[in-house]
Design a protein around this motif. Structure first.
Motif, PDB file in Angstrom:
ATOM      1  N   GLN A  34       0.826  -1.213   0.000  1.00  0.00           N
ATOM      2  CA  GLN A  34       0.000   0.000   0.000  1.00  0.00           C
ATOM      3  C   GLN A  34       0.856   1.257   0.000  1.00  0.00           C
ATOM      4  O   GLN A  34       0.545   2.222  -0.696  1.00  0.00           O
ATOM      5  CB  GLN A  34      -0.907   0.030   1.237  1.00  0.00           C
ATOM      6  N   GLN A  35       1.910   1.252   0.784  1.00  0.00           N
ATOM      7  CA  GLN A  35       2.788   2.418   0.838  1.00  0.00           C
ATOM      8  C   GLN A  35       3.481   2.646  -0.495  1.00  0.00           C
ATOM      9  O   GLN A  35       3.622   3.786  -0.943  1.00  0.00           O
ATOM     10  CB  GLN A  35       3.809   2.241   1.965  1.00  0.00           C
ATOM     11  N   ARG A  36       3.902   1.579  -1.168  1.00  0.00           N
ATOM     12  CA  ARG A  36       4.540   1.704  -2.485  1.00  0.00           C
ATOM     13  C   ARG A  36       3.541   2.281  -3.487  1.00  0.00           C
ATOM     14  O   ARG A  36       3.882   3.142  -4.287  1.00  0.00           O
ATOM     15  CB  ARG A  36       5.050   0.326  -2.948  1.00  0.00           C
ATOM     16  N   ARG A  37       2.294   1.829  -3.458  1.00  0.00           N
ATOM     17  CA  ARG A  37       1.263   2.352  -4.358  1.00  0.00           C
ATOM     18  C   ARG A  37       1.036   3.840  -4.107  1.00  0.00           C
ATOM     19  O   ARG A  37       0.869   4.618  -5.049  1.00  0.00           O
ATOM     20  CB  ARG A  37      -0.045   1.582  -4.170  1.00  0.00           C
ATOM     21  N   MET A  38       1.055   4.247  -2.833  1.00  0.00           N
ATOM     22  CA  MET A  38       0.861   5.659  -2.485  1.00  0.00           C
ATOM     23  C   MET A  38       2.023   6.503  -3.014  1.00  0.00           C
ATOM     24  O   MET A  38       1.806   7.572  -3.605  1.00  0.00           O
ATOM     25  CB  MET A  38       0.741   5.826  -0.972  1.00  0.00           C
ATOM     26  N   ILE A  39       3.250   6.044  -2.825  1.00  0.00           N
ATOM     27  CA  ILE A  39       4.422   6.765  -3.314  1.00  0.00           C
ATOM     28  C   ILE A  39       4.353   6.921  -4.824  1.00  0.00           C
ATOM     29  O   ILE A  39       4.569   8.011  -5.361  1.00  0.00           O
ATOM     30  CB  ILE A  39       5.727   6.052  -2.892  1.00  0.00           C
ATOM     31  N   ASP A  40       4.040   5.844  -5.521  1.00  0.00           N
ATOM     32  CA  ASP A  40       3.950   5.892  -6.981  1.00  0.00           C
ATOM     33  C   ASP A  40       2.864   6.860  -7.435  1.00  0.00           C
ATOM     34  O   ASP A  40       3.050   7.618  -8.391  1.00  0.00           O
ATOM     35  CB  ASP A  40       3.684   4.498  -7.555  1.00  0.00           C
ATOM     36  N   PHE A  41       1.724   6.846  -6.754  1.00  0.00           N
ATOM     37  CA  PHE A  41       0.602   7.719  -7.120  1.00  0.00           C
ATOM     38  C   PHE A  41       0.946   9.195  -6.915  1.00  0.00           C
ATOM     39  O   PHE A  41       0.695  10.026  -7.781  1.00  0.00           O
ATOM     40  CB  PHE A  41      -0.627   7.329  -6.298  1.00  0.00           C
ATOM     41  N   LEU A  42       1.527   9.517  -5.766  1.00  0.00           N
ATOM     42  CA  LEU A  42       1.846  10.918  -5.470  1.00  0.00           C
ATOM     43  C   LEU A  42       3.064  11.412  -6.247  1.00  0.00           C
ATOM     44  O   LEU A  42       3.237  12.619  -6.400  1.00  0.00           O
ATOM     45  CB  LEU A  42       2.070  11.109  -3.971  1.00  0.00           C
ATOM     46  N   SER A  43       3.890  10.509  -6.735  1.00  0.00           N
ATOM     47  CA  SER A  43       5.100  10.901  -7.455  1.00  0.00           C
ATOM     48  C   SER A  43       4.825  11.492  -8.830  1.00  0.00           C
ATOM     49  O   SER A  43       5.719  12.068  -9.444  1.00  0.00           O
ATOM     50  CB  SER A  43       6.036   9.702  -7.615  1.00  0.00           C
ATOM     51  N   ASN A  44       3.605  11.377  -9.321  1.00  0.00           N
ATOM     52  CA  ASN A  44       3.319  11.902 -10.663  1.00  0.00           C
ATOM     53  C   ASN A  44       3.169  13.417 -10.679  1.00  0.00           C
ATOM     54  O   ASN A  44       2.986  14.002 -11.737  1.00  0.00           O
ATOM     55  CB  ASN A  44       2.097  11.222 -11.277  1.00  0.00           C
ATOM     56  N   GLY A  45       3.235  14.059  -9.512  1.00  0.00           N
ATOM     57  CA  GLY A  45       3.259  15.514  -9.463  1.00  0.00           C
ATOM     58  C   GLY A  45       1.950  16.199  -9.165  1.00  0.00           C
ATOM     59  O   GLY A  45       1.907  17.407  -9.014  1.00  0.00           O
ATOM     60  N   GLY A  46       0.861  15.465  -9.042  1.00  0.00           N
ATOM     61  CA  GLY A  46      -0.431  16.089  -8.758  1.00  0.00           C
ATOM     62  C   GLY A  46      -0.668  16.315  -7.277  1.00  0.00           C
ATOM     63  O   GLY A  46       0.096  15.865  -6.429  1.00  0.00           O
ATOM     64  N   GLN A  47      -1.747  17.030  -6.990  1.00  0.00           N
ATOM     65  CA  GLN A  47      -2.193  17.239  -5.616  1.00  0.00           C
ATOM     66  C   GLN A  47      -3.553  16.572  -5.468  1.00  0.00           C
ATOM     67  O   GLN A  47      -4.448  16.805  -6.284  1.00  0.00           O
ATOM     68  CB  GLN A  47      -2.308  18.725  -5.292  1.00  0.00           C
ATOM     69  N   TYR A  48      -3.712  15.755  -4.415  1.00  0.00           N
ATOM     70  CA  TYR A  48      -4.904  14.941  -4.277  1.00  0.00           C
ATOM     71  C   TYR A  48      -5.462  15.003  -2.850  1.00  0.00           C
ATOM     72  O   TYR A  48      -4.702  14.967  -1.891  1.00  0.00           O
ATOM     73  CB  TYR A  48      -4.604  13.481  -4.620  1.00  0.00           C
ATOM     74  N   SER A  49      -6.785  15.043  -2.741  1.00  0.00           N
ATOM     75  CA  SER A  49      -7.437  14.974  -1.437  1.00  0.00           C
ATOM     76  C   SER A  49      -7.462  13.517  -0.984  1.00  0.00           C
ATOM     77  O   SER A  49      -7.219  12.592  -1.781  1.00  0.00           O
ATOM     78  CB  SER A  49      -8.860  15.511  -1.529  1.00  0.00           C
ATOM     79  N   ALA A  50      -7.790  13.290   0.282  1.00  0.00           N
ATOM     80  CA  ALA A  50      -7.901  11.926   0.788  1.00  0.00           C
ATOM     81  C   ALA A  50      -8.976  11.168   0.023  1.00  0.00           C
ATOM     82  O   ALA A  50      -8.823   9.973  -0.265  1.00  0.00           O
ATOM     83  CB  ALA A  50      -8.209  11.944   2.281  1.00  0.00           C
ATOM     84  N   ALA A  51     -10.061  11.848  -0.346  1.00  0.00           N
ATOM     85  CA  ALA A  51     -11.127  11.204  -1.123  1.00  0.00           C
ATOM     86  C   ALA A  51     -10.635  10.808  -2.507  1.00  0.00           C
ATOM     87  O   ALA A  51     -10.953   9.717  -3.002  1.00  0.00           O
ATOM     88  CB  ALA A  51     -12.323  12.139  -1.231  1.00  0.00           C
ATOM     89  N   ASP A  52      -9.852  11.669  -3.154  1.00  0.00           N
ATOM     90  CA  ASP A  52      -9.291  11.351  -4.470  1.00  0.00           C
ATOM     91  C   ASP A  52      -8.402  10.109  -4.396  1.00  0.00           C
ATOM     92  O   ASP A  52      -8.491   9.217  -5.236  1.00  0.00           O
ATOM     93  CB  ASP A  52      -8.456  12.512  -5.012  1.00  0.00           C
ATOM     94  N   ILE A  53      -7.542  10.073  -3.384  1.00  0.00           N
ATOM     95  CA  ILE A  53      -6.613   8.955  -3.216  1.00  0.00           C
ATOM     96  C   ILE A  53      -7.387   7.676  -2.910  1.00  0.00           C
ATOM     97  O   ILE A  53      -7.110   6.620  -3.467  1.00  0.00           O
ATOM     98  CB  ILE A  53      -5.587   9.254  -2.107  1.00  0.00           C
ATOM     99  N   SER A  54      -8.376   7.784  -2.041  1.00  0.00           N
ATOM    100  CA  SER A  54      -9.183   6.635  -1.663  1.00  0.00           C
ATOM    101  C   SER A  54      -9.876   6.018  -2.871  1.00  0.00           C
ATOM    102  O   SER A  54      -9.896   4.801  -3.044  1.00  0.00           O
ATOM    103  CB  SER A  54     -10.216   7.063  -0.617  1.00  0.00           C
ATOM    104  N   THR A  55     -10.403   6.867  -3.732  1.00  0.00           N
ATOM    105  CA  THR A  55     -11.080   6.390  -4.943  1.00  0.00           C
ATOM    106  C   THR A  55     -10.091   5.797  -5.939  1.00  0.00           C
ATOM    107  O   THR A  55     -10.317   4.703  -6.469  1.00  0.00           O
ATOM    108  CB  THR A  55     -11.855   7.543  -5.611  1.00  0.00           C
ATOM    109  N   ALA A  56      -9.001   6.490  -6.190  1.00  0.00           N
ATOM    110  CA  ALA A  56      -8.035   6.044  -7.203  1.00  0.00           C
ATOM    111  C   ALA A  56      -7.318   4.754  -6.809  1.00  0.00           C
ATOM    112  O   ALA A  56      -7.086   3.885  -7.644  1.00  0.00           O
ATOM    113  CB  ALA A  56      -7.018   7.147  -7.467  1.00  0.00           C
TER     114      ALA A  56
END
Length: 100
Positions: A34-56
């Motif tokens: 889960q932590q690796r998925r989070m790092i990969d997701f946030l590394s693309n340069g966007g800004q995301y709310s907890a709801a955005d991350i939860s959905t994606a």
């Protein structure tokens, strides 16, 4: 019977203690799937709310994953935003040099 002066180790010093800042042999940070998925997701340069991350990422509690990554030294920043309905929320993003 234990020898005089020797006290058994406290529970936190025993095998049940999680290795929070454990590194692999090549020096990379040891993270969960889960932590690796989070790092990969946030590394693309966007800004995301907890709801955005939860959905994606289909995570029920992305804020706890972010908290655990911060404890491990990953540079995840956040910024408060006002919502349309008067509330406020945070957007999370990776700072430069985020994942070591």
């Amino acid at each position: 019977m234990p020898e005089a002066g020797k006290v058994p180790a406290a529970r936190s010093e025993c095998a049940g203690t999680p290795a929070i800042n454990r590194r692999t042999d090549n020096g990379r940070l040891h993270v969960s799937r889960q932590q690796r998925r989070m790092i990969d997701f946030l590394s693309n340069g966007g800004q995301y709310s907890a709801a955005d991350i939860s959905t994606a990422l289909r995570m029920s509690d992305p804020r706890s994953v972010i908290r655990d990554l911060r404890v491990k030294g990953v540079n995840i920043a956040d910024e408060w935003f006002k919502s349309e309905h008067g509330g406020r929320f945070k957007r999370y993003f990776m700072q430069k040099g985020g994942a070591r």
